[in-house]
Design an enzyme around this catalytic site. Structure first.
Site, PDB file in Angstrom:
ATOM      1  N   PRO A 256       0.832  -1.211   0.000  1.00  0.00           N
ATOM      2  CG  PRO A 256       0.048  -0.967   2.186  1.00  0.00           C
ATOM      3  CD  PRO A 256       0.791  -1.914   1.307  1.00  0.00           C
ATOM      4  CG  ASP A 427       4.886  -1.062   3.090  1.00  0.00           C
ATOM      5  OD1 ASP A 427       3.670  -0.970   3.333  1.00  0.00           O
ATOM      6  OD2 ASP A 427       5.500  -2.149   3.068  1.00  0.00           O
ATOM      7  CG  HIS A 428      -0.243   3.831   4.984  1.00  0.00           C
ATOM      8  ND1 HIS A 428      -0.115   4.017   6.345  1.00  0.00           N
ATOM      9  CD2 HIS A 428      -1.044   4.849   4.550  1.00  0.00           C
ATOM     10  CE1 HIS A 428      -0.807   5.079   6.715  1.00  0.00           C
ATOM     11  NE2 HIS A 428      -1.375   5.610   5.656  1.00  0.00           N
ATOM     12  NE  ARG A 429       2.875  -3.940   3.640  1.00  0.00           N
ATOM     13  CZ  ARG A 429       3.468  -4.946   3.003  1.00  0.00           C
ATOM     14  NH1 ARG A 429       2.903  -6.148   2.986  1.00  0.00           N
ATOM     15  NH2 ARG A 429       4.612  -4.756   2.374  1.00  0.00           N
TER      16      ARG A 429
END
Length: 455
Positions: A256, A427-429
């Site tokens: 994401p 990376d939004h994680r």
């Protein structure tokens, strides 16, 4: 005691590689640190060491073959086992030997270290590999290998994938090169010699006359002529291009992404670069200073120096930064180690070494692994700004655009400053929006106050 030498996992997650060429012959004694075989991966040509002292009793795979990770590639033994029944030794290790590549008779145990046996789905081999796999095997039943000789002037020409690529890039036909490998097979050194000597097709090779063009039929009165076909041609995918496409497609589909953009005034940075180059033996580029700034920022915002794993967010103690290099063989991202503790001149020297080895195809697999962030720069092409795709398993990539004189306002007064745009893909994680914004703010401070990079 005889043992199997298995195909190592030369690329993270890889299930196969191409055996480019053997460096040592059968029945030859080797030392543990001696290179015995060259394996071609998607991004580099990797020299594989023996890992043990002994004698290479038999090669179980041919040059040019696509080999599975963990599969037996050679049989090693001791001096006392020279002249022994190799087929019996292989059978004792659970490997069947015949006219083709050796295959395990029963599931073989995984070898030490980086070797991991992995199943591979059936895929179509690349044309150059498939062509060579049709070649008759040699030395599998003890018969001597055919003597090296010139490549045949007609029909199939056998050459390693690396040699084919080198010759294709130089525009030299295979029929114009003499092979020194088994059966006249063209290997890397033959291709490099042909390129160095500027060799072309033999002068006495008869030219094939093109047949005269057939007379175009005259259309009947009142009929319409067919529209001419559009002009186009296909460029076959290279292994590197296929790997890049697969990796980046997976990244965009599974990671994401979100993006944070900032601009920074770079006049002070450019002035520092000028002063450093006056005393540095290695020329320092703006990108070298950006790499250093990224590393320093990671030490100031350590939560961003992390990657996603299935079980946890892995936070690193050291700061390793990858740099995107558009080499002659394709895009690669080698990793600089401990950049936060490395002087700008040393960063510059390492990057230049990476560029030279990327063009030569001699980057080792360890050069391509690690790090939590990469830097990619298109500013030298005049690109003002762009957003890059994250290279997994890293969690971010910084895209650097061109710096240009720009109107700015200082305390209500209009002025001109050199401004560059920076876009961080995240990376939004791993990294939330607020953390990414804080990281970018610190990066801008480091770029605009570049003495921080020397502290």
């Amino acid at each position: 005691m005889a043992s199997l030498f298995r195909v190592p996992e030369v690329a993270a997650g890889a299930t196969e590689a191409t055996l480019s060429e053997w460096v040592v012959a059968e029945d030859q004694a080797v030392t543990a640190d001696q290179t015995i075989v060259v394996i071609e991966t998607d991004k580099a040509t990797v020299e594989v060491e023996a890992g043990q002292d002994g004698v290479l009793l038999r090669q179980l795979a041919r040059g040019g073959e696509t080999v599975q990770v963990g599969a037996p590639m050679a049989l090693f033994g001791t001096e006392s086992e020279r002249g022994a029944d190799v087929d019996a030794l292989l059978a004792g290790l659970g490997v069947l030997s015949g006219d083709g590549p050796a295959t395990p008779a029963v599931p073989a145990p995984a070898a030490m270290g980086s070797v991991h046996a992995a199943p591979e789905p059936e895929t179509a081999a690349e044309p150059e590999v498939a062509e060579e796999q049709a070649a008759p095997a040699h030395a599998r039943s003890g018969s001597p290998a055919p003597a090296a000789g010139p490549a045949p002037t007609g029909g199939r020409v056998f050459a390693s994938p690396l040699a084919r690529r080198i010759l294709a890039e130089a525009g030299i036909p295979l029929h114009g090169v003499t092979g020194s490998g088994p059966g006249g097979r063209i290997v890397r050194k033959d291709a490099e010699l042909a390129v160095a000597s500027g060799r072309t097709a033999p002068a006495d090779e008869p030219a094939v006359a093109a047949p005269p063009p057939a007379a175009a039929p005259v259309p009947a009165a009142g009929t319409r002529r067919p529209a001419p076909a559009a002009g186009w041609h296909d460029e076959p995918h290279s292994r590197v291009r296929r790997a890049i496409a697969s990796r980046l497609t997976t990244s965009k589909q599974t990671v994401p992404h979100f993006y944070v953009k900032r601009t920074a005034r770079l006049d002070a940075l450019l002035d520092l670069r000028r002063q450093l180059n006056e005393v540095s033996a290695t020329r320092i580029s703006v990108n070298d200073l950006v790499l250093r700034a990224v590393a320093v920022t990671h030490t100031q915002v350590p939560e961003a120096n992390a990657v996603w794993t299935e079980d946890a967010v892995r936070v690193f103690d050291s700061v390793d930064v990858a740099v995107a290099i558009a080499s002659q063989r394709g895009l690669v991202t080698p990793v600089l180690r401990d950049v936060d503790r490395t002087a700008p001149s040393a960063v510059a020297a390492t990057v230049r070494d990476f560029v030279a080895r990327a063009d030569a195809g001699t980057l080792a697999q360890r050069d391509l692994e690690g790090g939590s962030i990469a830097v990619t720069n298109l500013g030298m092409y005049g690109v003002e700004e762009f957003a890059a795709i994250i290279n997994p398993p890293q969690s971010a990539i910084l895209a650097v655009g061109a710096a240009a004189p720009t109107a700015v306002v200082d305390d209500g007064v209009l002025a001109v400053a050199t401004v560059g745009a920076f876009v961080l893909s995240v990376d939004h994680r791993v990294v939330d929006g607020a953390l990414a914004a804080r990281w970018m703010a610190q990066l801008v401070r480091n770029l605009e106050q570049p003495l921080r990079l020397l502290a």
